[in-house]
Design a protein around this motif. Structure first.
Motif, PDB file in Angstrom:
ATOM      1  N   GLU A  81      32.025 -41.296  16.834  1.00  0.00           N
ATOM      2  CA  GLU A  81      30.949 -41.088  17.809  1.00  0.00           C
ATOM      3  C   GLU A  81      31.458 -40.307  19.020  1.00  0.00           C
ATOM      4  O   GLU A  81      30.797 -39.389  19.499  1.00  0.00           O
TER       5      GLU A  81
ATOM      6  N   GLU B 291      30.138 -36.630  20.352  1.00  0.00           N
ATOM      7  CA  GLU B 291      29.683 -36.434  21.738  1.00  0.00           C
ATOM      8  C   GLU B 291      30.438 -35.289  22.402  1.00  0.00           C
ATOM      9  O   GLU B 291      29.833 -34.412  23.045  1.00  0.00           O
TER      10      GLU B 291
ATOM     11  N   GLY C 127      24.223 -35.158  14.558  1.00  0.00           N
ATOM     12  CA  GLY C 127      24.187 -36.425  13.846  1.00  0.00           C
ATOM     13  C   GLY C 127      22.822 -37.071  13.767  1.00  0.00           C
ATOM     14  O   GLY C 127      22.701 -38.209  13.296  1.00  0.00           O
ATOM     15  N   GLN C 128      21.779 -36.359  14.206  1.00  0.00           N
ATOM     16  CA  GLN C 128      20.438 -36.926  14.063  1.00  0.00           C
ATOM     17  C   GLN C 128      20.063 -37.042  12.591  1.00  0.00           C
ATOM     18  O   GLN C 128      19.219 -37.852  12.214  1.00  0.00           O
TER      19      GLN C 128
ATOM     20  N   LEU D 149      22.213 -37.917   9.412  1.00  0.00           N
ATOM     21  CA  LEU D 149      23.564 -38.386   9.123  1.00  0.00           C
ATOM     22  C   LEU D 149      23.630 -38.994   7.717  1.00  0.00           C
ATOM     23  O   LEU D 149      22.786 -39.800   7.341  1.00  0.00           O
TER      24      LEU D 149
ATOM     25  N   GLN E 289      25.044 -44.484  18.237  1.00  0.00           N
ATOM     26  CA  GLN E 289      24.850 -43.043  18.450  1.00  0.00           C
ATOM     27  C   GLN E 289      24.313 -42.733  19.846  1.00  0.00           C
ATOM     28  O   GLN E 289      23.349 -43.346  20.306  1.00  0.00           O
TER      29      GLN E 289
ATOM     30  N   LEU F  95      27.256 -46.377  12.455  1.00  0.00           N
ATOM     31  CA  LEU F  95      27.282 -45.091  13.160  1.00  0.00           C
ATOM     32  C   LEU F  95      25.982 -44.838  13.917  1.00  0.00           C
ATOM     33  O   LEU F  95      25.995 -44.352  15.059  1.00  0.00           O
ATOM     34  N   ILE F  96      24.860 -45.158  13.299  1.00  0.00           N
ATOM     35  CA  ILE F  96      23.574 -44.917  13.958  1.00  0.00           C
ATOM     36  C   ILE F  96      23.378 -45.883  15.126  1.00  0.00           C
ATOM     37  O   ILE F  96      22.821 -45.512  16.169  1.00  0.00           O
TER      38      ILE F  96
ATOM     39  N   THR G  78      24.545 -39.118  20.907  1.00  0.00           N
ATOM     40  CA  THR G  78      24.384 -37.659  20.950  1.00  0.00           C
ATOM     41  C   THR G  78      22.912 -37.276  21.044  1.00  0.00           C
ATOM     42  O   THR G  78      22.023 -38.046  20.646  1.00  0.00           O
TER      43      THR G  78
END
Length: 326
Positions: free
Chosen positions: A241, A245, A78-79, A81, A72, A68-69, A74
């Protein structure tokens, strides 16, 4: 470190040398080699060529924090997570994190959810490897009376994300169910902790049936999955993701006015109830009428033979005249 290696491999047009990864990450070649092998064991197809380096060839449907990171995009959602292979409820964990000082935009993801909830206390379990369970925790500075509209904002984001990933439309059954093939593919539950005029935090839980092939007898007529509706197998991390967004985009639009005035037209274009006769299951007085769309406050406009009525979500449920949506 694995997420940084995945990010570096995905950002490269070709091969990334082991030396370049060592310098970028500040680790030894042995550490890079071990991380690459760990990724291979997780299912990533990574090619290694002497004197050229590493190249990612394909990625499976891996749901992990590293995955996921690494994808990323965004700005702020989600910074922070948190990922769990199994969890009772992503909403419960997000509320706990909100109470303990986590920042607005914190995201909780679980591969398996064992005690999730839908509206009016219904259970929503997500089997391991089959579905998506994700919760966004927010700490907005706004009137608590406007918070319920965020459920509709989330529905828009999920609809756009599913369309982007699959190419197929996911309609919205007011206020917060996503519909494909006339059946429910996604549910959204928003919960708030607030004082009289101040919001402590809001959690928005999103549950999506992704790969599910079969449903219990009692759900066969009302539930579906992305796979059953489209025949496609999608990567859940990519879908998550895209949801984050789109939600970030729509949320920022919403916060400018704290209503849906800028989003009404788009929401109504996806509303499967619009123009159809619906049955409003109000506990006080059930009634029927034609759904005409939503107001800027997210209320459903229903024209009956005697008057126009505005329906707020709360404990009210809306059904088609002859079934779930129809």
């Amino acid at each position: 470190m694995k997420e940084k290696i995945l990010t570096a491999l995905r950002e490269s047009d070709g091969y990334v040398s082991g030396q370049e990864l060592c310098q970028k990450l500040g680790v030894s070649r042995t550490a890079v080699w071990k991380a690459i092998n760990s990724l291979k064991e997780a299912g990533y197809e990574i090619e290694a060529v002497t004197n050229r380096g590493y190249r990612i060839c394909s990625a499976p449907d891996v749901l992990s924090r590293e995955e996921l990171i690494s994808i990323q995009k965004t700005k702020w959602i989600g910074q922070e997570l948190y990922y769990y292979s199994s969890l009772d409820s992503t909403n419960n964990k997000a509320k706990e994190l909100g109470d303990n000082g986590s920042i607005s935009g914190t995201v909780v993801v679980a591969d398996q959810q064992t005690a999730g909830r839908g509206r009016r206390g219904r259970s929503w379990e997500t089997p391991l490897g089959d579905a998506i369970a994700v919760t966004i925790m927010l700490k907005p500075e706004m009137n608590p009376g406007n918070a319920s509209m965020l459920t509709l904002v989330a529905a828009l984001a999920v609809s756009k994300a599913i369309e982007e990933v699959t190419g197929e439309i996911a309609g919205i059954k007011w206020p917060n169910d996503l519909i494909m093939d006339s059946r429910k593919v996604c549910g959204i539950l928003t919960e708030m902790s607030a004082q009289f005029d101040y919001i402590n935090h809001i959690v928005i839980g999103i549950g999506i049936n992704v790969h599910t092939k079969e449903f219990p007898e009692e759900l066969k007529e009302i539930a579906t999955s992305i796979y059953k509706a489209t025949g496609q197998t999608v990567r859940r991390a990519d879908l998550i993701e895209r949801i984050l967004e789109w939600f970030e985009n729509y949320y920022e639009i919403f916060m400018k006015t704290e209503d849906l005035s800028q989003l009404v037209r788009e929401y109504n274009s996806l509303l499967v109830n619009k123009g159809r006769t619906v049955r409003v299951l109000d506990p006080k007085e059930p009634f029927e009428g034609k759904a005409m769309g939503i107001t800027e406050r997210g209320e459903l406009i229903v024209d009956t033979w005697e008057s126009r009525r505005l329906v707020s979500s709360g404990e009210v449920s809306v059904r088609g005249l002859h079934g779930y949506t129809e």
